[in-house]
Design a protein around this motif. Structure first.
Motif, mmCIF file in Angstrom:
data_model
loop_
_atom_site.group_PDB
_atom_site.id
_atom_site.type_symbol
_atom_site.label_atom_id
_atom_site.label_comp_id
_atom_site.label_asym_id
_atom_site.label_seq_id
_atom_site.Cartn_x
_atom_site.Cartn_y
_atom_site.Cartn_z
ATOM 1 N N LYS A 155 40.782 51.150 44.180
ATOM 2 C CA LYS A 155 39.782 52.228 44.196
ATOM 3 C C LYS A 155 39.634 52.851 42.811
ATOM 4 O O LYS A 155 38.517 53.158 42.385
ATOM 5 C CB LYS A 155 40.161 53.295 45.213
ATOM 6 C CG LYS A 155 39.908 52.877 46.633
ATOM 7 C CD LYS A 155 40.331 53.978 47.602
ATOM 8 C CE LYS A 155 40.188 53.504 49.038
ATOM 9 N NZ LYS A 155 40.698 54.500 49.991
ATOM 10 N N ALA A 156 40.750 53.053 42.117
ATOM 11 C CA ALA A 156 40.689 53.622 40.766
ATOM 12 C C ALA A 156 39.892 52.706 39.848
ATOM 13 O O ALA A 156 39.045 53.161 39.070
ATOM 14 C CB ALA A 156 42.093 53.851 40.219
ATOM 15 N N TYR A 157 40.140 51.427 39.950
ATOM 16 C CA TYR A 157 39.427 50.458 39.112
ATOM 17 C C TYR A 157 37.931 50.482 39.415
ATOM 18 O O TYR A 157 37.104 50.498 38.511
ATOM 19 C CB TYR A 157 39.988 49.062 39.331
ATOM 20 C CG TYR A 157 39.303 48.018 38.482
ATOM 21 C CD1 TYR A 157 39.675 47.837 37.149
ATOM 22 C CD2 TYR A 157 38.271 47.231 38.989
ATOM 23 C CE1 TYR A 157 39.049 46.898 36.357
ATOM 24 C CE2 TYR A 157 37.641 46.291 38.202
ATOM 25 C CZ TYR A 157 38.030 46.124 36.887
ATOM 26 O OH TYR A 157 37.400 45.203 36.109
ATOM 27 N N ASN A 158 37.586 50.504 40.680
ATOM 28 C CA ASN A 158 36.179 50.483 41.070
ATOM 29 C C ASN A 158 35.467 51.800 40.781
ATOM 30 O O ASN A 158 34.246 51.833 40.660
ATOM 31 C CB ASN A 158 36.039 50.118 42.550
ATOM 32 C CG ASN A 158 36.400 48.678 42.807
ATOM 33 O OD1 ASN A 158 36.210 47.810 41.957
ATOM 34 N ND2 ASN A 158 36.938 48.409 43.977
ATOM 35 N N THR A 159 36.221 52.887 40.645
ATOM 36 C CA THR A 159 35.641 54.209 40.394
ATOM 37 C C THR A 159 35.391 54.462 38.919
ATOM 38 O O THR A 159 34.464 55.178 38.566
ATOM 39 C CB THR A 159 36.576 55.308 40.948
ATOM 40 O OG1 THR A 159 36.743 55.081 42.348
ATOM 41 C CG2 THR A 159 36.015 56.687 40.729
ATOM 42 N N LYS A 160 36.203 53.879 38.061
ATOM 43 C CA LYS A 160 36.088 54.193 36.636
ATOM 44 C C LYS A 160 34.724 53.810 36.093
ATOM 45 O O LYS A 160 34.143 52.801 36.464
ATOM 46 C CB LYS A 160 37.217 53.551 35.832
ATOM 47 C CG LYS A 160 37.168 52.056 35.732
ATOM 48 C CD LYS A 160 38.373 51.553 34.972
ATOM 49 C CE LYS A 160 38.179 50.075 34.681
ATOM 50 N NZ LYS A 160 38.694 49.705 33.421
ATOM 51 N N LYS A 161 34.234 54.642 35.210
ATOM 52 C CA LYS A 161 32.900 54.452 34.654
ATOM 53 C C LYS A 161 32.918 53.643 33.355
ATOM 54 O O LYS A 161 31.893 53.215 32.885
ATOM 55 C CB LYS A 161 32.240 55.806 34.384
ATOM 56 C CG LYS A 161 32.094 56.653 35.618
ATOM 57 C CD LYS A 161 31.105 56.040 36.572
ATOM 58 C CE LYS A 161 30.923 56.960 37.767
ATOM 59 N NZ LYS A 161 30.316 56.317 38.884
ATOM 60 N N GLN A 162 34.097 53.492 32.768
ATOM 61 C CA GLN A 162 34.159 52.762 31.511
ATOM 62 C C GLN A 162 33.877 51.288 31.752
ATOM 63 O O GLN A 162 33.911 50.811 32.870
ATOM 64 C CB GLN A 162 35.505 52.954 30.827
ATOM 65 C CG GLN A 162 36.663 52.295 31.568
ATOM 66 C CD GLN A 162 37.986 52.540 30.870
ATOM 67 O OE1 GLN A 162 38.025 53.027 29.773
ATOM 68 N NE2 GLN A 162 39.060 52.183 31.529
ATOM 69 N N ALA A 163 33.576 50.591 30.701
ATOM 70 C CA ALA A 163 33.262 49.169 30.788
ATOM 71 C C ALA A 163 34.397 48.398 31.454
ATOM 72 O O ALA A 163 35.571 48.658 31.201
ATOM 73 C CB ALA A 163 32.992 48.620 29.392
ATOM 74 N N LYS A 164 34.035 47.482 32.299
ATOM 75 C CA LYS A 164 35.041 46.699 33.030
ATOM 76 C C LYS A 164 35.885 45.839 32.088
ATOM 77 O O LYS A 164 36.970 45.420 32.440
ATOM 78 C CB LYS A 164 34.373 45.805 34.080
ATOM 79 C CG LYS A 164 33.654 46.593 35.160
ATOM 80 C CD LYS A 164 34.609 47.402 36.008
ATOM 81 C CE LYS A 164 33.848 48.078 37.134
ATOM 82 N NZ LYS A 164 34.610 49.023 37.869
ATOM 83 N N GLU A 165 35.396 45.577 30.880
ATOM 84 C CA GLU A 165 36.194 44.781 29.936
ATOM 85 C C GLU A 165 37.314 45.591 29.284
ATOM 86 O O GLU A 165 38.092 45.054 28.517
ATOM 87 C CB GLU A 165 35.315 44.108 28.883
ATOM 88 C CG GLU A 165 34.597 45.046 27.944
ATOM 89 C CD GLU A 165 33.218 45.474 28.463
ATOM 90 O OE1 GLU A 165 32.546 46.202 27.732
ATOM 91 O OE2 GLU A 165 32.834 45.109 29.577
ATOM 92 N N ARG A 166 37.398 46.878 29.596
ATOM 93 C CA ARG A 166 38.508 47.709 29.110
ATOM 94 C C ARG A 166 39.509 47.846 30.243
ATOM 95 O O ARG A 166 39.377 48.709 31.107
ATOM 96 C CB ARG A 166 38.004 49.073 28.655
ATOM 97 C CG ARG A 166 37.142 48.952 27.414
ATOM 98 C CD ARG A 166 36.820 50.264 26.805
ATOM 99 N NE ARG A 166 38.038 50.907 26.333
ATOM 100 C CZ ARG A 166 38.117 52.196 26.082
ATOM 101 N NH1 ARG A 166 37.076 52.976 26.264
ATOM 102 N NH2 ARG A 166 39.248 52.723 25.650
ATOM 103 N N PRO A 167 40.524 47.010 30.263
ATOM 104 C CA PRO A 167 41.460 46.993 31.392
ATOM 105 C C PRO A 167 42.287 48.275 31.507
ATOM 106 O O PRO A 167 42.499 48.980 30.533
ATOM 107 C CB PRO A 167 42.360 45.802 31.106
ATOM 108 C CG PRO A 167 42.166 45.467 29.676
ATOM 109 C CD PRO A 167 40.856 46.027 29.250
ATOM 110 N N MET A 168 42.733 48.532 32.719
ATOM 111 C CA MET A 168 43.591 49.689 32.962
ATOM 112 C C MET A 168 44.994 49.380 32.437
ATOM 113 O O MET A 168 45.448 48.239 32.467
ATOM 114 C CB MET A 168 43.639 50.013 34.448
ATOM 115 C CG MET A 168 42.308 50.469 34.993
ATOM 116 S SD MET A 168 42.353 51.277 36.624
ATOM 117 C CE MET A 168 43.282 50.178 37.632
ATOM 118 N N SER A 169 45.662 50.419 31.977
ATOM 119 C CA SER A 169 47.030 50.262 31.492
ATOM 120 C C SER A 169 48.015 50.717 32.564
ATOM 121 O O SER A 169 47.631 51.298 33.573
ATOM 122 C CB SER A 169 47.227 51.071 30.206
ATOM 123 O OG SER A 169 46.981 52.441 30.438
#
Length: 112
Positions: free
Chosen positions: A20-34
């Protein structure tokens, strides 16, 4: 230069929350979560995959604003991410940080 980072947090042991956090973030999908952890001991299962100099560096610089990129591996499964591990890092690596904020590390300890 500094960067203001608004953090969206999900406990690793809640794969549904990570997704859900991944799908909610507005930043570009090419910037992976840490991956943020509260202490270096949480990386013990990955220690054998890391250069000893990097391990020593981690122990000296953390907690801080420094994120270190380490190779992804089976050790990641120990965090309970299950299928959601694909949302953290890249297929080859993961950026990890121990934030220099006692409130944040306390929250990490509480939620896992």
């Amino acid at each position: 230069p500094t960067d203001t980072v608004y953090v969206l947090v999900a406990a690793c042991n809640r794969p549904d929350a990570v997704e859900k956090a991944y799908n909610t973030k507005k930043q570009a999908k090419e910037r992976p979560m840490s991956l943020w952890i509260s202490n270096v001991a949480q990386l013990e299962p990955a220690k054998h995959t890391l250069n000893p100099l990097l391990w020593d560096f981690m122990q000296k610089v953390w907690p801080s604003s420094i994120s270190l990129v380490i190779p992804r591996g089976e050790w990641l499964n120990l965090f309970g991410l299950e299928h959601a591990s694909k949302y953290i890092g890249t297929p080859q690596s993961i950026a990890i940080r121990i934030p220099d904020c006692s409130v944040t590390t306390h929250l990490i300890d509480q939620v896992g």
